[in-house]
Enzyme design. Sequence first.
Site, PDB file in Angstrom:
ATOM      1  N   SER A 187       0.837  -1.198   0.000  1.00  0.00           N
ATOM      2  CA  SER A 187       0.000   0.000   0.000  1.00  0.00           C
ATOM      3  C   SER A 187       0.878   1.257   0.000  1.00  0.00           C
ATOM      4  O   SER A 187       1.668   1.445  -0.922  1.00  0.00           O
ATOM      5  CB  SER A 187      -0.967  -0.043   1.190  1.00  0.00           C
ATOM      6  OG  SER A 187      -1.977   0.937   1.061  1.00  0.00           O
ATOM      7  N   ASP A 273      -9.388  -4.644  -5.464  1.00  0.00           N
ATOM      8  CA  ASP A 273      -8.879  -3.641  -4.521  1.00  0.00           C
ATOM      9  C   ASP A 273      -9.562  -2.304  -4.766  1.00  0.00           C
ATOM     10  O   ASP A 273      -9.337  -1.660  -5.798  1.00  0.00           O
ATOM     11  CB  ASP A 273      -7.364  -3.516  -4.701  1.00  0.00           C
ATOM     12  CG  ASP A 273      -6.704  -2.662  -3.624  1.00  0.00           C
ATOM     13  OD1 ASP A 273      -7.420  -1.952  -2.895  1.00  0.00           O
ATOM     14  OD2 ASP A 273      -5.468  -2.719  -3.522  1.00  0.00           O
ATOM     15  N   HIS A 303      -7.660  -5.278  -1.129  1.00  0.00           N
ATOM     16  CA  HIS A 303      -6.413  -4.617  -0.747  1.00  0.00           C
ATOM     17  C   HIS A 303      -5.461  -5.558  -0.009  1.00  0.00           C
ATOM     18  O   HIS A 303      -4.270  -5.281   0.066  1.00  0.00           O
ATOM     19  CB  HIS A 303      -6.741  -3.398   0.125  1.00  0.00           C
ATOM     20  CG  HIS A 303      -5.619  -2.409   0.219  1.00  0.00           C
ATOM     21  ND1 HIS A 303      -4.992  -1.867  -0.881  1.00  0.00           N
ATOM     22  CD2 HIS A 303      -4.995  -1.857   1.302  1.00  0.00           C
ATOM     23  CE1 HIS A 303      -4.051  -1.027  -0.498  1.00  0.00           C
ATOM     24  NE2 HIS A 303      -4.024  -1.014   0.823  1.00  0.00           N
TER      25      HIS A 303
END
Length: 325
Positions: A187, A273, A303
């Site tokens: 991320s 995601d 995610h």
Amino acid sequence: MAAFDMPLDQLERYAPDLAEPADFDRFWTSTLTAAAGPLVLDIRPEPNDLALLDCWDVTFGGFGGQPVRAWYTRPAGRPGPLPGIVEFAGYGRGRGLPHERLTWPAAGYAHLLLDNRGQGDLYGCGGDTPDPPSGAAMGGPGVATRGLLSPDDYYYRRLITDAFRAVMALRELPDVDPARIAVIGNSQGGGLALAVAGLIPDLSAVLVSSPFLCHIQRAVSLTDLSPYGEIATYLSVHRDAEPAVWNTLSYVDAVHFARRANAPAHFGIGLRDTVCPPSTGFAAYNHYAAADKTMHTYPYNGHEHGDAVHTRSQLRWLNPRLRPT
């Protein structure tokens, strides 16, 4: 969440022609030059209550020479020099406690976990590095909009500089082989790993999953979730700021860094995601300059991408490239 972005066959070809600031390289060269100074400011043993891993509390000089904290962890009793890994944490997370991130030191690597300046309050066990006031209004609920009207003031100029300096600091730590260094992140951490890959030409490997900061303008158009949603919320109030905002974000877009990267790279993306839309990560992957790169996709994951399955893939991919002894 159902799949909402492009189908996989289109993602595999998606390489948008993003406008890049004419002074992109000059901006980052001057930023990193200005940050030059002592690297390791302090290092002291940290009890971690673990029999097989040793840990140190490290402070190094980051952006503006400001002190940045990190955990340095390595296998106990294993002679060096060891290959090293710098890990960058996700949005809202600090370095936490020294026993939280153990996969890489348990695998035989010297591991440096960077503390995210001014973060640590959303999940995990907190952070220990403040983000001193830059004189820019914060704006919005999180760091994604801090200093957003100017590339010089923007939060990610400081955090990317910290990430760059963390790699340099690891190379100075005891029992580390400075010629065998990889960076890894998920991320926000994935975006930082890509940035560092574009700024440091002699990395041994880069591991990226569900990356933030990629093809940012498209991401803001696709999702309302944080962190990208914070940028949209900011623009919903500061309606005349859009040109300045996109200009600032163009200096930290990881697609531009990916074009400059030459280290072998391992990517992972969940095709559902909604935090960091798949097409934005594929934009970085398809522009990534190194020939040695691989993408792992997870059609029914978001995610979290492949979670522990993906970590196993990372371990098996990285070992022959760094060869811990």
